[in-house]
Design a protein around this motif. Structure first.
Motif, PDB file in Angstrom:
ATOM      1  N   ASP A 152     -41.778  -3.264 -37.596  1.00  0.00           N
ATOM      2  CA  ASP A 152     -40.591  -2.470 -38.023  1.00  0.00           C
ATOM      3  C   ASP A 152     -40.052  -2.902 -39.365  1.00  0.00           C
ATOM      4  OD1 ASP A 152     -39.948  -0.269 -36.500  1.00  0.00           O
ATOM      5  OD2 ASP A 152     -39.035  -1.485 -35.094  1.00  0.00           O
ATOM      6  N   GLN A 157     -35.499  -9.046 -42.937  1.00  0.00           N
ATOM      7  CA  GLN A 157     -36.681  -9.688 -43.017  1.00  0.00           C
ATOM      8  C   GLN A 157     -37.491  -9.628 -44.222  1.00  0.00           C
ATOM      9  OE1 GLN A 157     -38.526  -8.283 -39.369  1.00  0.00           O
ATOM     10  NE2 GLN A 157     -37.250  -9.289 -38.145  1.00  0.00           N
ATOM     11  N   VAL A 178     -30.612 -17.140 -33.470  1.00  0.00           N
ATOM     12  CA  VAL A 178     -31.986 -16.651 -32.398  1.00  0.00           C
ATOM     13  C   VAL A 178     -32.376 -14.899 -32.306  1.00  0.00           C
ATOM     14  CG1 VAL A 178     -31.937 -18.465 -30.711  1.00  0.00           C
ATOM     15  CG2 VAL A 178     -30.367 -16.374 -30.615  1.00  0.00           C
ATOM     16  N   GLY A 179     -33.672 -14.756 -32.341  1.00  0.00           N
ATOM     17  CA  GLY A 179     -34.143 -13.529 -31.997  1.00  0.00           C
ATOM     18  C   GLY A 179     -34.373 -12.624 -33.278  1.00  0.00           C
ATOM     19  N   LEU A 180     -33.705 -12.970 -34.400  1.00  0.00           N
ATOM     20  CA  LEU A 180     -33.738 -11.950 -35.416  1.00  0.00           C
ATOM     21  C   LEU A 180     -34.899 -11.837 -36.328  1.00  0.00           C
ATOM     22  CD1 LEU A 180     -30.156 -12.484 -36.890  1.00  0.00           C
ATOM     23  CD2 LEU A 180     -30.927 -11.153 -35.036  1.00  0.00           C
ATOM     24  N   GLY A 181     -35.951 -12.559 -35.758  1.00  0.00           N
ATOM     25  CA  GLY A 181     -37.217 -12.330 -36.532  1.00  0.00           C
ATOM     26  C   GLY A 181     -37.872 -13.333 -37.474  1.00  0.00           C
ATOM     27  N   LYS A 182     -37.430 -14.592 -37.063  1.00  0.00           N
ATOM     28  CA  LYS A 182     -38.244 -15.743 -38.308  1.00  0.00           C
ATOM     29  C   LYS A 182     -39.348 -15.689 -38.048  1.00  0.00           C
ATOM     30  CE  LYS A 182     -35.103 -18.657 -35.921  1.00  0.00           C
ATOM     31  NZ  LYS A 182     -34.395 -17.596 -35.204  1.00  0.00           N
ATOM     32  N   THR A 183     -40.247 -15.557 -36.858  1.00  0.00           N
ATOM     33  CA  THR A 183     -41.461 -15.673 -36.906  1.00  0.00           C
ATOM     34  C   THR A 183     -42.064 -14.554 -37.691  1.00  0.00           C
ATOM     35  OG1 THR A 183     -41.039 -16.126 -34.383  1.00  0.00           O
ATOM     36  CG2 THR A 183     -43.340 -15.851 -35.142  1.00  0.00           C
ATOM     37  N   ILE A 184     -41.525 -13.501 -37.650  1.00  0.00           N
ATOM     38  CA  ILE A 184     -41.888 -12.340 -38.434  1.00  0.00           C
ATOM     39  C   ILE A 184     -41.854 -12.686 -39.897  1.00  0.00           C
ATOM     40  CG2 ILE A 184     -41.475  -9.812 -38.913  1.00  0.00           C
ATOM     41  CD1 ILE A 184     -42.808 -10.153 -36.111  1.00  0.00           C
ATOM     42  N   GLU A 217     -49.102 -13.273 -31.966  1.00  0.00           N
ATOM     43  CA  GLU A 217     -48.398 -12.182 -32.924  1.00  0.00           C
ATOM     44  C   GLU A 217     -49.029 -12.069 -34.388  1.00  0.00           C
ATOM     45  OE1 GLU A 217     -45.345 -11.326 -31.534  1.00  0.00           O
ATOM     46  OE2 GLU A 217     -43.679 -11.532 -32.671  1.00  0.00           O
ATOM     47  N   ARG A 221     -49.952  -8.358 -35.003  1.00  0.00           N
ATOM     48  CA  ARG A 221     -48.819  -7.772 -36.107  1.00  0.00           C
ATOM     49  C   ARG A 221     -49.319  -7.955 -37.537  1.00  0.00           C
ATOM     50  NH1 ARG A 221     -44.710  -6.010 -33.951  1.00  0.00           N
ATOM     51  NH2 ARG A 221     -43.700  -6.839 -32.059  1.00  0.00           N
ATOM     52  N   ASN A 581     -40.522 -14.621 -26.192  1.00  0.00           N
ATOM     53  CA  ASN A 581     -40.002 -13.062 -26.543  1.00  0.00           C
ATOM     54  C   ASN A 581     -40.020 -12.643 -24.797  1.00  0.00           C
ATOM     55  OD1 ASN A 581     -40.089 -13.079 -28.967  1.00  0.00           O
ATOM     56  ND2 ASN A 581     -42.549 -12.663 -29.226  1.00  0.00           N
ATOM     57  N   GLN A 583     -37.603  -9.803 -24.244  1.00  0.00           N
ATOM     58  CA  GLN A 583     -36.620  -8.785 -24.429  1.00  0.00           C
ATOM     59  C   GLN A 583     -36.841  -7.587 -23.636  1.00  0.00           C
ATOM     60  OE1 GLN A 583     -38.842  -9.883 -26.510  1.00  0.00           O
ATOM     61  NE2 GLN A 583     -38.811  -8.630 -28.639  1.00  0.00           N
ATOM     62  N   ARG A 606     -33.351 -15.357 -25.520  1.00  0.00           N
ATOM     63  CA  ARG A 606     -34.925 -14.901 -25.042  1.00  0.00           C
ATOM     64  C   ARG A 606     -34.699 -13.545 -24.680  1.00  0.00           C
ATOM     65  NH1 ARG A 606     -36.587 -16.875 -27.822  1.00  0.00           N
ATOM     66  NH2 ARG A 606     -34.850 -18.306 -27.997  1.00  0.00           N
ATOM     67  N   ARG A 609     -32.761 -10.311 -28.239  1.00  0.00           N
ATOM     68  CA  ARG A 609     -33.478 -10.470 -29.639  1.00  0.00           C
ATOM     69  C   ARG A 609     -33.949  -9.043 -30.043  1.00  0.00           C
ATOM     70  NH1 ARG A 609     -35.909 -14.726 -29.283  1.00  0.00           N
ATOM     71  NH2 ARG A 609     -38.123 -14.615 -30.054  1.00  0.00           N
ATOM     72  N   ILE A 610     -34.535  -8.927 -31.107  1.00  0.00           N
ATOM     73  CA  ILE A 610     -35.057  -7.573 -31.595  1.00  0.00           C
ATOM     74  C   ILE A 610     -35.875  -6.892 -30.896  1.00  0.00           C
ATOM     75  CG2 ILE A 610     -36.488  -6.386 -33.285  1.00  0.00           C
ATOM     76  CD1 ILE A 610     -35.140  -8.333 -35.400  1.00  0.00           C
TER      77      ILE A 610
HETATM   78  N1  ATP Z   1     -39.827  -6.327 -37.844  1.00  0.00           N
HETATM   79  C1  ATP Z   1     -40.133  -6.393 -36.399  1.00  0.00           C
HETATM   80  N2  ATP Z   1     -40.863  -5.390 -35.917  1.00  0.00           N
HETATM   81  C2  ATP Z   1     -41.342  -5.280 -34.886  1.00  0.00           C
HETATM   82  N3  ATP Z   1     -40.976  -6.225 -33.804  1.00  0.00           N
HETATM   83  C3  ATP Z   1     -39.949  -7.196 -34.128  1.00  0.00           C
HETATM   84  C4  ATP Z   1     -39.604  -7.451 -35.694  1.00  0.00           C
HETATM   85  N4  ATP Z   1     -38.863  -8.421 -35.835  1.00  0.00           N
HETATM   86  C5  ATP Z   1     -38.726  -9.166 -34.788  1.00  0.00           C
HETATM   87  N5  ATP Z   1     -39.405  -8.269 -33.917  1.00  0.00           N
HETATM   88  C6  ATP Z   1     -39.779  -8.686 -32.360  1.00  0.00           C
HETATM   89  O1  ATP Z   1     -38.634  -9.406 -31.933  1.00  0.00           O
HETATM   90  C7  ATP Z   1     -38.726 -10.526 -31.203  1.00  0.00           C
HETATM   91  C8  ATP Z   1     -38.112 -11.780 -32.043  1.00  0.00           C
HETATM   92  O2  ATP Z   1     -38.547 -11.944 -33.109  1.00  0.00           O
HETATM   93  P1  ATP Z   1     -39.034 -13.510 -33.416  1.00  0.00           P
HETATM   94  O3  ATP Z   1     -39.639 -14.005 -32.201  1.00  0.00           O
HETATM   95  O4  ATP Z   1     -39.688 -13.395 -34.827  1.00  0.00           O
HETATM   96  O5  ATP Z   1     -37.518 -14.065 -33.748  1.00  0.00           O
HETATM   97  P2  ATP Z   1     -37.243 -15.559 -33.996  1.00  0.00           P
HETATM   98  O6  ATP Z   1     -35.969 -15.513 -34.914  1.00  0.00           O
HETATM   99  O7  ATP Z   1     -38.374 -16.177 -34.195  1.00  0.00           O
HETATM  100  O8  ATP Z   1     -36.743 -15.991 -32.438  1.00  0.00           O
HETATM  101  P3  ATP Z   1     -36.186 -17.397 -32.015  1.00  0.00           P
HETATM  102  O9  ATP Z   1     -34.941 -17.833 -32.681  1.00  0.00           O
HETATM  103  O10 ATP Z   1     -36.173 -17.270 -30.447  1.00  0.00           O
HETATM  104  O11 ATP Z   1     -37.498 -18.373 -32.158  1.00  0.00           O
HETATM  105  C9  ATP Z   1     -40.196 -10.680 -31.227  1.00  0.00           C
HETATM  106  O12 ATP Z   1     -40.629 -10.240 -30.088  1.00  0.00           O
HETATM  107  C10 ATP Z   1     -40.585  -9.967 -32.295  1.00  0.00           C
HETATM  108  O13 ATP Z   1     -42.002  -9.605 -32.042  1.00  0.00           O
END
Ligand code: ATP
Length: 983
Positions: A152, A157, A178-184, A217, A221, A581, A583, A606, A609-610
């Motif tokens: 998305d 991000q 947490v959960g705002l998408g750092k991995t993304i 992921e 993705r 994940n 959610q 957990r 999150r998004i």
């Molecule tokens: N832009 C996006 N589009 C689709 N899904 C997303 C997007 N950003 C995040 N997500 C989903 O939201 C969830 C949280 O994202 P992510 O794991 O990147 O967060 P995080 O900040 O790394 O979390 P944590 O703090 O728990 O390590 C994941 O399931 C991810 O796939």
């Protein structure tokens, strides 16, 4: 015997952009080639090297290493190498060994093929032209690397990914909540850096519980296939270094940090980027550093790019946080005390930014800003803002720029990026449900012993390897440890612990459709609880804990995620509270409470999150009068920790941890003491939050996402999403390559390898089942099993590369029937391509991607390219049989040679304009960035000297490379007109 000899010149079939190579060494198995122009050395298997020998013949003109040219008259072979004899442009007769050929030699492959009668299909030629056109267009797009991933488009991000991936060898801390998408974000950065050639090899280190999630992921993705290594796989490599086995390697931190041999192997490899997830585990103090920190410190000294990810950077204390910042930039973060002091200055910077809104007119605001800025640019902007003659637009622009400069030059932001829920918005509410449960007699006795400080009891705990603090918070663990004997075997803790009964009731009340995640602090508690569920309620609940294998863990998580598995419940130990994940579920049971507020937040994260669609229900069963009840009250009433992420949990724990420990001991007998502790905690927390809000947090938030830039990035991505040229290109490519595309309706298409496929493509080798694709981002996001086709999808990129790196379609002959053109005339359509070998890291494509120049000549040599477009002409062309084409070519040989020479003259006329434009764009971009960095570095130690130097070197290298650009004939089509009545 091999045909290779040292000193011979060869070109790579697949990578002609490397330039002309020289054989360095040859043995029975391998051959090593140096490509001097692109500074690359490659080793190939001697039997199957994708190389073509370059030998010129009499009549050819060749480029020499000293910049001249030689007209070849005769060739001679000596020791396997060729000596060319001929005349230079000055008329001098010379002999030149092939070693002295120019490393950036151009090859007239299309011309050679045409003149020897080799023609390809007309549609291949068209695909080639379009591949070149789109390749250069996409390479220059600001959306490059960000448009392809199946995500998305979330502004913060994309902002971070764009900002970070522009930097030379980025070293940053991605610290969103947490959960705002750092991995993304990390995936986007990696994807863009790989695509642009800034990164060739990356190492990704994550907690073992997250390896599989990262693997999936990155593949789903980002279409990135990374190699996941563990000890078993590494052992299969025997003597070889397993970390050389892939371009991107993923490995577990626990495995690596405990294994000095593997660490050494990693250190022997060349890496461009290191990504470390859950980096708060890297703990450091002036007295000692953890093994993880020590390992990453060594690696980070060798690897140019470093991304650290953590939602709770201060979980291990401020010192560890500082130490990690120091890993990112040791020059900037060298003094812990100074770091502590700096934070005090952030409030003034934030106040100055706020004060901008009061200008012009407010003298106090002016002074506040004046006290911070100390460079010419900023002063000039301030003057514009204060000048009564400035109009509104000028003032607004000056205000905006000054705000950027204050943030950039005096703020926190270059190294650390932190977005918060409050700022991003759109997250669900959190609801806390507390269940007060009666104290069982067995626990009551334990707590009494602890409260009374019974030495004998404490010694028994110690003998069982348990501290009194844990015994207070996790009574079932103490019970288990103290009653581990045959007498108590029939009464395990879960037979009388009221939380178990409560959980069973709760599951029934919620109904089997509601998924519930249970987190318990200790592994054994999670295991016992699963047993209790099975024995007492017939519920089969998967467990997730640190002693399970990766496969077992992932199987458990997958069973929980699967709607059809009937698994309502997943029981995790604390490792399930990080990174995963979950959610898809919105009920969280905290079977107990963790000691650190950041761990509490990680647990909630957990679910929150998004992608979470419901309010989060947090259930906490707590035993009346237990120490956990005290902790619950402290979290709930002192920190408001269940409502929203708390920004200062670590600080608060540091300030009140000791008092809180005492309160756990006193329990409710000292309720006044607890009330005042909670009151003090609340006051401290509020004050600390207010202070951070006024300073650091505000700067971090302002810096973590600049909405205008995020919007601009998103619009370029959306533009690419809507590019109607893509489906047209893909249809043509599938047709040429022989891939079957079956329309499934609803915007979906299933691709399978056709019976006559000319080349295997990713996922489409003969025998593969193929895959389903869509062009729609929304549809792809809704279904994991379909792939989204974009210009960056491996299939599309591979098609382009295969076409452009081979000779496919570089010659063609077609007939043109046109009412106003008499038959028997010849036209030549020539596609020239810029040739500019450069090391990948320079990312030349930003400014001068392989660019096509089209020249259309009529028989008399008149250039018609402006009058007749490529598409317009193509629409009117007809195929011709190969045999006929060959005869036609033979009969027009001399005429073709003349037109080819004329075409080159025409194309060359356009080259200086291309070079100038590329240089201008490059200088504008890099000079701007360089001057910005130089200005910043005077105020902000976060800019590293090597960053400045690298950018300046890069500018210089690019300048030289662009200047040396030449043209080569990429493809040529002969068009023969036929009378309109001809059949
Ligand atoms: N832009 C996006 N589009 C689709 N899904 C997303 C997007 N950003 C995040 N997500 C989903 O939201 C969830 C949280 O994202 P992510 O794991 O990147 O967060 P995080 O900040 O790394 O979390 P944590 O703090 O728990 O390590 C994941 O399931 C991810 O796939």
């Amino acid at each position: 015997m091999s045909d290779f000899s040292p000193g011979q010149r060869w070109i790579s079939d697949g990578e002609t952009e490397l330039g002309l190579g020289t054989i360095l060494t040859v043995d029975a198995r391998s051959v090593t080639v140096l490509f001097t122009a692109s500074q690359e050395t490659r080793t190939y298997s001697a039997r199957q090297a994708p190389l073509t020998r370059v030998v010129f013949g009499p009549g050819d003109r060749i480029d020499t290493a000293d910049g001249g040219q030689l007209a070849v008259e005769r060739i001679e072979e000596r020791d396997g190498c060729v000596i060319y004899h001929g005349q230079t442009d000055d008329g001098e007769t010379v002999s030149l060994s092939e070693a002295k050929l120019s490393d950036s030699m151009r090859f007239h492959q299309a011309q050679d093929r045409l003149l020897t009668g080799q023609v390809d299909r007309n549609d291949w030629f068209e695909l080639r032209y379009r591949s070149l056109h789109h390749h250069q267009r996409i390479a220059r797009s600001p959306a490059l690397g960000l448009a392809g991933p199946r995500i998305d488009l979330i502004p913060h991000q994309l902002y971070i990914a764009d900002e970070v991936s522009r930097r030379h060898a980025p070293r940053v801390l991605l610290a969103d909540e947490v959960g705002l998408g750092k991995t993304i974000e990390a995936g986007l950065i990696l994807h863009r850096l790989l695509l642009t050639g800034r990164v060739d090899r990356a190492l990704i280190l994550v907690p073992s519980s997250l390896t599989h999630q990262w693997l999936i992921e990155l593949l789903r993705r980002f279409s990135l296939s990374v190699t996941l290594l563990d000890e078993a796989q590494s052992e299969a490599f025997d003597e070889e270094n397993p970390f050389e086995s892939g371009q991107c390697i993923l490995a577990s931190q626990e495995w690596l940090f405990a294994n000095p041999h593997r660490q050494r192997q990693i250190e022997e490899c060349q890496w461009d980027l290191l990504i470390v997830d859950e980096a708060h585990h890297l703990d450091w103090s002036p007295q000692a550093e953890g093994p993880g920190y020590a390992c990453i410190e060594r690696l980070s000294a060798r690897i140019a790019g470093l991304l650290l990810l953590t939602a709770t950077p201060e979980q291990m204390g401020l010192e560890s946080h500082f130490a990690r910042l120091r890993l990112l930039d040791p020059d900037r973060y060298h003094d812990l005390e100074r770091f502590r002091e700096e934070e005090a200055g952030y409030t003034a910077v934030a106040a100055a930014i706020e004060a901008l809104e009061q200008l012009p007119g407010d003298a106090a605001a002016r002074d506040r800003i004046g006290a911070i800025i100390d460079d010419g640019d900023s002063r000039a902007l301030l003057e514009t803002l204060l000048n009564p003659e400035s109009d509104i637009d000028q003032q607004q622009s000056a205000r905006r720029q000054l705000r950027e400069q204050l943030l950039d030059r005096h703020g926190t932001g270059r190294v650390m990026f932190r977005n918060s829920r409050r700022h991003v918005g759109g997250f669900p509410e959190r609801h806390l449900h507390v269940a007060s449960l009666p104290m069982p007699a067995a626990y009551c006795d334990q707590f009494l012993e602890l409260r009374e400080g019974n030495d004998h009891f404490a010694a028994r705990l110690t003998a069982a390897d348990l501290g009194t603090h844990d015994a207070r918070l996790y009574p079932e663990v103490a019970y288990r440890a103290l009653h581990d004997d045959a007498i108590h075997a029939d009464t395990p803790w879960w037979q009388f612990d009221p939380r178990v009964e409560w959980l069973i009731d709760q599951l029934e009340t919620l109904g089997s459709q509601q998924k519930v995640l249970v987190i318990a602090h200790q592994r054994q508690t999670a295991v016992n609880l699963a047993e209790a569920m099975r024995v007492r309620a017939g519920i089969q609940a998967p467990v997730f804990h640190e002693e399970m294998s990766l496969v077992e863990r992932d199987r458990a998580a997958a069973a929980f995620a699967d709607d059809d598995s009937g698994c309502q419940l997943l029981i995790c130990s604390e490792i399930g509270s990080e990174g995963r994940n979950f959610q898809f579920c919105h009920h969280l049971v905290m079977f107990d409470l963790p000691w650190h507020p950041d761990l509490l937040e990680q647990r909630i994260g957990r679910l929150d999150r998004i992608g979470q669609l419901h309010p989060i229900d947090i259930h906490v069963p707590v035993i009346d009068g237990s120490p956990s009840e005290v902790l619950l009250r402290w979290y709930r009433d002192g920190l408001a920790a269940f409502e929203a992420p708390h920004a200062a949990g670590g600080d608060v724990l540091e300030a009140f941890g000791d008092a809180l420990r005492e309160s756990l001991d006193d329990g409710h007998e000292e309720s006044n003491g607890l009330d005042s502790l909670i009151e003090e905690t609340r006051a401290f927390n509020d004050a600390r939050l207010a202070e951070r809000e006024a300073g650091r947090n505000r700067l971090l938030e302002w810096n973590a996402c600049r909405p205008e830039r995020a919007d601009a990035v998103i619009s370029t991505v959306v533009e690419q999403d809507n590019d109607s040229a893509l489906p047209r290109y893909v249809d043509q490519a599938l047709d040429v390559f022989g891939v079957d595309g079956r329309d499934l309706g609803n915007g979906l298409m299933h691709l399978t390898p056709g019976a006559h496929m000319i080349d295997s493509l990713p996922g489409l080798a003969q025998g593969d089942e193929g895959f389903t694709v869509t062009y729609s981002r929304t549809r792809a996001l809704a279904r994991d099993d379909i792939q989204r086709l974009s210009w960056e999808h491996p299939l599309v990129m591979t098609v382009m590369e295969r076409v452009l790196d081979s000779s496919l379609g570089n010659t063609a002959l077609a007939l043109l029937k046109h009412p106003s053109i008499p038959g028997g005339r010849l036209m030549l359509e020539l596609i020239y391509r810029t040739h500019c070998p450069a090391p990948r890291r320079l990312q030349l494509g930003r400014f001068l991607p392989d660019t096509g120049i089209r020249v259309l000549l009529d028989e008399s040599g008149t250039n018609l390219s402006d009058k007749v477009t490529f598409s317009g002409l193509s629409r009117n062309l007809q195929r011709v049989k190969k045999g006929v084409a060959r005869e036609l070519l033979k009969s027009r040989h001399d005429q073709l040679r003349e037109l080819l020479a004329e075409g080159e003259r025409e194309a060359r006329r356009e080259l200086p304009t291309l070079v100038e434009r590329a240089q201008r764009e490059m200088r504008e971009t890099l000079d701007l960035e360089l001057s910005r960095l130089k200005a910043l570095s005077q105020h902000n130690g976060a800019i590293r000297d090597d960053e400045l130097r690298a950018m300046s070197d890069e500018r210089h290298a690019l300048d030289t490379v662009i200047e040396s650009a030449t043209l080569r004939l990429d493809a040529v089509r002969v068009i023969v007109t036929v009378d309109k009545d001809a059949r």
